[in-house]
Scaffold this motif. Sequence first.
Motif, PDB file in Angstrom:
ATOM      1  N   ALA A 121      14.955 -14.792  -3.924  1.00 57.05           N
ATOM      2  CA  ALA A 121      14.453 -13.659  -3.149  1.00 57.05           C
ATOM      3  C   ALA A 121      12.947 -13.551  -3.273  1.00 57.05           C
ATOM      4  O   ALA A 121      12.380 -13.749  -4.356  1.00 57.05           O
ATOM      5  N   ILE A 122      12.333 -13.261  -2.137  1.00 56.21           N
ATOM      6  CA  ILE A 122      10.894 -12.994  -2.104  1.00 56.21           C
ATOM      7  C   ILE A 122      10.692 -11.591  -1.570  1.00 56.21           C
ATOM      8  O   ILE A 122      11.203 -11.252  -0.502  1.00 56.21           O
ATOM      9  N   LEU A 123       9.976 -10.784  -2.339  1.00 55.20           N
ATOM     10  CA  LEU A 123       9.645  -9.433  -1.901  1.00 55.20           C
ATOM     11  C   LEU A 123       8.199  -9.473  -1.409  1.00 55.20           C
ATOM     12  O   LEU A 123       7.286  -9.727  -2.195  1.00 55.20           O
ATOM     13  N   LEU A 124       8.024  -9.262  -0.134  1.00 56.69           N
ATOM     14  CA  LEU A 124       6.683  -9.389   0.448  1.00 56.69           C
ATOM     15  C   LEU A 124       5.897  -8.100   0.242  1.00 56.69           C
ATOM     16  O   LEU A 124       6.175  -7.081   0.886  1.00 56.69           O
ATOM     17  N   GLU A 125       4.906  -8.164  -0.623  1.00 61.03           N
ATOM     18  CA  GLU A 125       4.265  -6.914  -1.030  1.00 61.03           C
ATOM     19  C   GLU A 125       3.532  -6.201   0.099  1.00 61.03           C
ATOM     20  O   GLU A 125       3.579  -4.980   0.192  1.00 61.03           O
ATOM     21  N   ASP A 126       2.882  -6.952   0.970  1.00 58.22           N
ATOM     22  CA  ASP A 126       2.123  -6.295   2.033  1.00 58.22           C
ATOM     23  C   ASP A 126       2.915  -6.193   3.343  1.00 58.22           C
ATOM     24  O   ASP A 126       2.348  -5.887   4.394  1.00 58.22           O
ATOM     25  N   CYS A 127       4.201  -6.425   3.246  1.00 54.20           N
ATOM     26  CA  CYS A 127       5.105  -6.163   4.380  1.00 54.20           C
ATOM     27  C   CYS A 127       6.161  -5.135   3.997  1.00 54.20           C
ATOM     28  O   CYS A 127       7.209  -5.036   4.638  1.00 54.20           O
ATOM     29  N   THR A 128       5.886  -4.398   2.924  1.00 52.85           N
ATOM     30  CA  THR A 128       6.802  -3.349   2.479  1.00 52.85           C
ATOM     31  C   THR A 128       5.988  -2.093   2.211  1.00 52.85           C
ATOM     32  O   THR A 128       4.781  -2.160   1.991  1.00 52.85           O
TER      33      THR A 128
END
Lengths: 192, 192, 192, 192
Positions: free
Chosen positions: B142-149
């Motif tokens: 899993a990748i949590l996209l910091e600047d897309c959340t």
Amino acid sequence: MKPAIIVVDMVKDTFKEGSRLPITQEGRSILSNLRTLLKESRQKGFPVIFANDSFMKGDFIFNGKMKSHSIRGTEGAEVIADLHPEPTDIILPKRRFSAFFKTDLDQTLRVMGVDTIVVAGITVEVCVLMTVMDGLCHDFSAILLEDCTASKNKEMHRACLSLYRDFALFPLLRVMSLEDFLKETAPSAGKA
Amino acid sequence: MKPAIIVVDMVKDTFKEGSRLPITQEGRSILSNLRTLLKESRQKGFPVIFANDSFMKGDFIFNGKMKSHSIRGTEGAEVIADLHPEPTDIILPKRRFSAFFKTDLDQTLRVMGVDTIVVAGITVEVCVLMTVMDGLCHDFSAILLEDCTASKNKEMHRACLSLYRDFALFPLLRVMSLEDFLKETAPSAGKA
Amino acid sequence: MKPAIIVVDMVKDTFKEGSRLPITQEGRSILSNLRTLLKESRQKGFPVIFANDSFMKGDFIFNGKMKSHSIRGTEGAEVIADLHPEPTDIILPKRRFSAFFKTDLDQTLRVMGVDTIVVAGITVEVCVLMTVMDGLCHDFSAILLEDCTASKNKEMHRACLSLYRDFALFPLLRVMSLEDFLKETAPSAGKA
Amino acid sequence: MKPAIIVVDMVKDTFKEGSRLPITQEGRSILSNLRTLLKESRQKGFPVIFANDSFMKGDFIFNGKMKSHSIRGTEGAEVIADLHPEPTDIILPKRRFSAFFKTDLDQTLRVMGVDTIVVAGITVEVCVLMTVMDGLCHDFSAILLEDCTASKNKEMHRACLSLYRDFALFPLLRVMSLEDFLKETAPSAGKA
């Protein structure tokens, strides 16, 4: 309130002597509160569930930096002696973070007439939190006991709790102290 | 890496004109990045999934302070026009926080050969995080996209991400910027 | 009894003109009963759920001799016009046999206060039966309507029903005729 | 083929001395074949899973005519001595019919690299069949071993098998004899 107590991941592999994991130290600091929680909860007749990591060797979860531990069927996946489960407690092996993930805990709680899960143990931002959230997913209110949970340091513990204190679904989820929980469930307290 | 993009809860009820919810403002601030993410991902052939709150009237989840919204079958539960889904995208109504909860997303991803979920949208500490964690539960990286959340304020967004940057299972879970994700999946990048 | 009606797999791909599948012929023979069931059930305020095969191209399920059909998002996976769903009915796409498999139907039924599922449609020994059994798994009583279900021939239909008429969990599961179901739920009937 | 053997509900409560249940007699008639199956399968390195009814007192399932039995945590829910599980076997308590229902068996099988479940035990039209079907639901091929399964009488056993011999998804599901299964998996047999 018809609560059930869920104690998460207080297993031998994490607390073995000589462990220098930060979570071991922090986890030990809540043992006294956990014992109080368990003693008082059993006196009040609240069901107690120990939800324990129970991993398979070679599982996906060990493909990262986390070392193999709490292996299914080994002593390391058992509840620590300090919290000695009673025969009436439920021991619930879990494959992943949440006590509800691919288990029948939701139905077990409904058979027992539980409407609220009270979650304690480690680590607060992963297995404790996922259990809390999955409780809400399965239509149970949830209480996250702040002084019966720990993370690898106090800053992370505090940061995690701060995210959920003023939760959008409040009071379906509440962050509470052990003392407040015990007060609210005291025989003399007003019944909800 | 065979990624799928999961965009969480970018639905009309949350972004309707005149909304003064803090999450509306913060959510708008990531729209530009989300559009870039979607455009580039479609060009690269990555599947795109919109996971949308899809609640029932009278559901347990509305027993707290959260107001009724994103009701199943209503326009409010649709993806906002700004992100106009393509016909090949998957629209996945979800009952609770995680895109995997009581859905068949895990099998859908396996049929598509996906090994990594890339999660964007709102709100980071609830539906985004639960989707990320459930991805790990179902054996996906899993990748949590910091600047897309986003969260309801930047402090909470930052606090949440800080809890998972140095995750025990790294690199099965990574917190990344959009730029880094696009670089890593550029045609010229080394293949994992 | 608080029943919900579940109509299984009455979808366009199976009933298209010119289909020479045995199940098409047998399925057509129950259409009249299904229309009666739906009409009377709606009058009585019983929820109606159409559970429809909704497969992915390339799915495991097509690795055997079964041909690709009822593909997610296509017209072939829609309820046949003969049974024209009403706006208040629930259309439930399902990935496999049972209407409960990786869906949130169990919670939907609980929110609606349903205690009994009444299952109709095709084919009785696979998708109908699995839905019935999964209903029991999720703590709902189940009624299998014998003259509102079909198989590819009458012998198989009869053989399947005979296996469950005297079920170990009776009366949690009952095999009933449409007439008996309508009688039992008639306004004048004694309330259970 | 990478098979795993699933033996369903061969538990002490059903086979206790003096039991006059029809399923007890029929179940005993397959013991010899089950022992052969287990012995040969272990020699070939196939995983062996015992899926055992594990009910809660007061569960919904006992609201019908079925008497309380195979209670979680009691000896009655253990595998019968005749089939003495080996330490490497998996003991899987199950809440309902299928070995997959609210368990993590699907992931366990994937970790072990299994692609086919081979199902034996009792009773063929309920717990055996539901396990077989759920295997297909989770993308495993399934073999139903005709002479390693039983029902409460031979007529029902025969009737049940006849429904699935010519299954729409064949050969994803096959009804086979023990002999044919052992032949197909003999070291000298051609590899699929």
